[in-house]
Scaffold this active site. Structure first.
Site, mmCIF file in Angstrom:
data_model
loop_
_atom_site.group_PDB
_atom_site.id
_atom_site.type_symbol
_atom_site.label_atom_id
_atom_site.label_comp_id
_atom_site.label_asym_id
_atom_site.label_seq_id
_atom_site.Cartn_x
_atom_site.Cartn_y
_atom_site.Cartn_z
ATOM 1 N N GLY A 143 -0.258 -20.480 29.343
ATOM 2 C CA GLY A 143 0.197 -19.288 30.066
ATOM 3 C C GLY A 143 0.494 -18.174 29.080
ATOM 4 O O GLY A 143 1.231 -18.380 28.124
ATOM 5 N N ARG A 200 -6.405 -22.354 29.791
ATOM 6 C CA ARG A 200 -6.074 -23.781 29.677
ATOM 7 C C ARG A 200 -7.410 -24.461 29.422
ATOM 8 O O ARG A 200 -8.419 -24.076 29.996
ATOM 9 C CB ARG A 200 -5.419 -24.284 30.951
ATOM 10 N N GLY A 219 2.566 -22.986 24.182
ATOM 11 C CA GLY A 219 3.670 -23.865 24.549
ATOM 12 C C GLY A 219 3.392 -25.298 24.151
ATOM 13 O O GLY A 219 2.509 -25.565 23.329
ATOM 14 N N ASP A 220 4.116 -26.224 24.768
ATOM 15 C CA ASP A 220 4.009 -27.624 24.314
ATOM 16 C C ASP A 220 2.613 -28.222 24.549
ATOM 17 O O ASP A 220 2.140 -29.032 23.750
ATOM 18 C CB ASP A 220 5.116 -28.498 24.903
ATOM 19 N N THR A 266 5.667 -18.840 25.238
ATOM 20 C CA THR A 266 5.613 -19.171 26.670
ATOM 21 C C THR A 266 6.837 -18.561 27.342
ATOM 22 O O THR A 266 7.911 -18.526 26.721
ATOM 23 C CB THR A 266 5.594 -20.686 26.926
ATOM 24 N N ASP A 316 8.406 -19.934 29.622
ATOM 25 C CA ASP A 316 9.224 -21.017 30.181
ATOM 26 C C ASP A 316 10.412 -21.443 29.308
ATOM 27 O O ASP A 316 11.324 -22.104 29.784
ATOM 28 C CB ASP A 316 8.361 -22.256 30.456
ATOM 29 N N ASP A 330 10.456 -23.775 27.193
ATOM 30 C CA ASP A 330 10.542 -25.241 27.277
ATOM 31 C C ASP A 330 9.995 -25.925 26.028
ATOM 32 O O ASP A 330 9.421 -27.000 26.106
ATOM 33 C CB ASP A 330 9.791 -25.732 28.531
ATOM 34 N N ARG A 378 7.669 -23.712 35.076
ATOM 35 C CA ARG A 378 6.962 -24.999 35.132
ATOM 36 C C ARG A 378 7.962 -26.082 35.533
ATOM 37 O O ARG A 378 8.441 -26.041 36.652
ATOM 38 C CB ARG A 378 6.297 -25.321 33.791
ATOM 39 N N GLY A 409 24.183 -12.641 38.993
ATOM 40 C CA GLY A 409 25.340 -13.044 39.792
ATOM 41 C C GLY A 409 24.910 -13.772 41.053
ATOM 42 O O GLY A 409 25.485 -13.586 42.124
ATOM 43 N N GLU A 463 10.757 -23.106 40.178
ATOM 44 C CA GLU A 463 9.568 -23.718 40.792
ATOM 45 C C GLU A 463 9.537 -25.213 40.455
ATOM 46 O O GLU A 463 10.006 -25.629 39.400
ATOM 47 C CB GLU A 463 8.281 -23.024 40.313
ATOM 48 N N ARG A 515 15.465 -15.810 54.052
ATOM 49 C CA ARG A 515 14.089 -15.486 53.665
ATOM 50 C C ARG A 515 13.786 -16.061 52.286
ATOM 51 O O ARG A 515 14.698 -16.268 51.486
ATOM 52 C CB ARG A 515 13.903 -13.963 53.577
ATOM 53 N N ARG A 557 5.011 -13.033 34.050
ATOM 54 C CA ARG A 557 4.240 -13.218 32.813
ATOM 55 C C ARG A 557 3.767 -11.899 32.212
ATOM 56 O O ARG A 557 3.270 -11.881 31.087
ATOM 57 C CB ARG A 557 3.016 -14.105 33.097
HETATM 58 O O1 F6P Z 1 3.672 -21.839 31.419
HETATM 59 C C1 F6P Z 1 3.761 -20.570 31.967
HETATM 60 C C2 F6P Z 1 3.549 -20.630 33.446
HETATM 61 O O2 F6P Z 1 3.583 -19.305 33.947
HETATM 62 C C3 F6P Z 1 4.523 -21.500 34.225
HETATM 63 O O3 F6P Z 1 5.765 -20.869 34.404
HETATM 64 C C4 F6P Z 1 3.756 -21.746 35.478
HETATM 65 O O4 F6P Z 1 4.177 -22.932 36.127
HETATM 66 C C5 F6P Z 1 2.343 -21.900 34.979
HETATM 67 O O5 F6P Z 1 2.280 -21.177 33.762
HETATM 68 C C6 F6P Z 1 1.281 -21.373 35.895
HETATM 69 O O6 F6P Z 1 0.049 -21.728 35.345
HETATM 70 P P1 F6P Z 1 -1.363 -21.108 35.741
HETATM 71 O O7 F6P Z 1 -1.469 -19.791 35.037
HETATM 72 O O8 F6P Z 1 -2.340 -22.102 35.204
HETATM 73 O O9 F6P Z 1 -1.354 -20.954 37.217
#
Ligand code: F6P
Length: 335
Positions: A11, A72, A102-103, A126, A128, A130, A172, A186, A228, A251, A260
């Site tokens: 990402g 990816r 990322g990882d 990233t 995230d 993470d 993620r 808040g 998510e 809602r 992003r």
């Molecule tokens: O890793 C970054 C991220 O935006 C995550 O937050 C999200 O779950 C994922 O990539 C979405 O991936 P894609 O771009 O493959 O839909």
């Protein structure tokens, strides 16, 4: 003279361009040749690359996305992919590959390592946050600001209608974006995987907290920030459940990919620049298979193989929650 390569993978994250710029300029400072593979590992496997010079990275620091594109790469998950990647790196005489990602991207790097004589250095990029071994990843600060801006706007309409909102943020499988944006906005509740032991009892506690809050002050809005993938149900299903069980207007809003994008905030530009320079310096020292990160304000290195350890990350996240007095149901303690 060394020849080095850069790729951005996974990402995309605001600040990736700042990292490309810093790596390129620092490498040029040592008179190294720099190339950038296009579209992450796909560019490496397909020998699709561009020469990077000071002109190519001029004025890119302020832009989101990545000039090298990202992707990816499913081929890197096959046994043949990393072997081919190592072969291409050797054919192109690349002494060091810088991977900004990322990882998942670092798992790819670790898979190449046994087949490659050169060096690979990672930079955590990233939204995230993470990645184990750094307090912050490149892109996280901007993503939080984007989420905050959006949630504040949702709060305005929530106030006007005295509504409940479930706002889903990215991350993620990690709750950092949810927690940081919930604190900054808040929010009344935050929901992320790390704080859920049992989903049914968690949801029951959430519903009672909402009912209580509504009975105490029905004229208020109520914002729940949901990470998510935290629950087995969608944000829309959760909002319908809340509406039915609490007999109140609710809602859902999914922030999605806006998190992003955008011009990186100062924090991300500076972090990416520091990490980019440090990464090249590590290559100069011939440090192998490490990620450069920042912990407690200091530059650190972590073996690439340890960047996906989730325990450390989880500990940090729970510490963060405790600092701000979220109790286990995620509700902020107002006292
Ligand atoms: O890793 C970054 C991220 O935006 C995550 O937050 C999200 O779950 C994922 O990539 C979405 O991936 P894609 O771009 O493959 O839909």
């Amino acid at each position: 003279m060394k020849k080095v390569a850069i790729l951005t993978s996974g990402g995309d994250a605001p600040g990736m361009n700042a990292a490309i710029r810093a790596i390129t300029l620092q490498a040029l400072h040592f008179n190294w040749q720099v190339i950038g593979f296009n579209a992450g590992y796909n560019g490496l496997l397909n020998k699709d690359y561009q020469l990077l010079d000071s002109y190519s990275v001029n004025d890119i620091i302020r832009y989101g996305g990545t000039i090298l594109k990202s992707a990816r790469c499913s081929a890197m998950k096959t046994p043949e992919g990393p072997i081919l990647a190592a072969k291409v790196l050797a054919e192109l005489n690349i002494d060091c590959l810088f991977v900004v990602g990322g990882d998942g991207s670092f798992r790819g790097a670790c898979a190449i390592a046994p087949h490659y004589k050169g060096n690979i250095i990672g930079l955590p990029g990233t939204i995230d946050n993470d990645v184990n071994g750094t307090d912050q990843t490149i892109g996280f600060a901007t993503a939080i600001d984007t989420a905050i801006d959006a949630i504040d706007k949702i709060r305005d309409t929530a106030n006007a209608f005295e509504r409940i909102f479930v706002v889903e943020v990215m991350g993620r499988d990690c709750g950092f974006i949810a927690i940081e944006s919930a604190i900054a906005c808040g929010a009344e509740q935050v929901i992320c995987k790390e704080i859920i032991d049992n989903e049914t009892s968690f949801i029951n506690r959430l519903l009672s907290a909402i009912k209580q809050s509504v009975s105490e002050n029905s004229r208020q809005s109520y914002v729940i920030v949901l990470a998510e993938h935290a629950l087995s149900m969608s944000a829309h299903a959760l909002s319908e459940l809340i509406a039915t069980r609490c007999n109140i207007d609710c809602r859902a809003a999914i922030l999605g990919y806006i998190q992003r994008g955008g011009s990186p905030v100062a924090e991300d530009r500076i972090l990416a620049t520091q990490l980019g320079i440090a990464a090249v310096n590590l290559a100069l020292e011939n440090q192998k298979m490490v990620m450069v990160g920042k912990r407690n304000g200091k530059l650190v290195t972590v073996p690439l193989a340890e960047t996906n350890l989730k325990n450390e990350q989880n500990k940090q996240l729970i510490q963060r929650l405790n600092q701000f007095n979220f109790n286990l149901s995620g509700r902020i303690n107002q006292h």
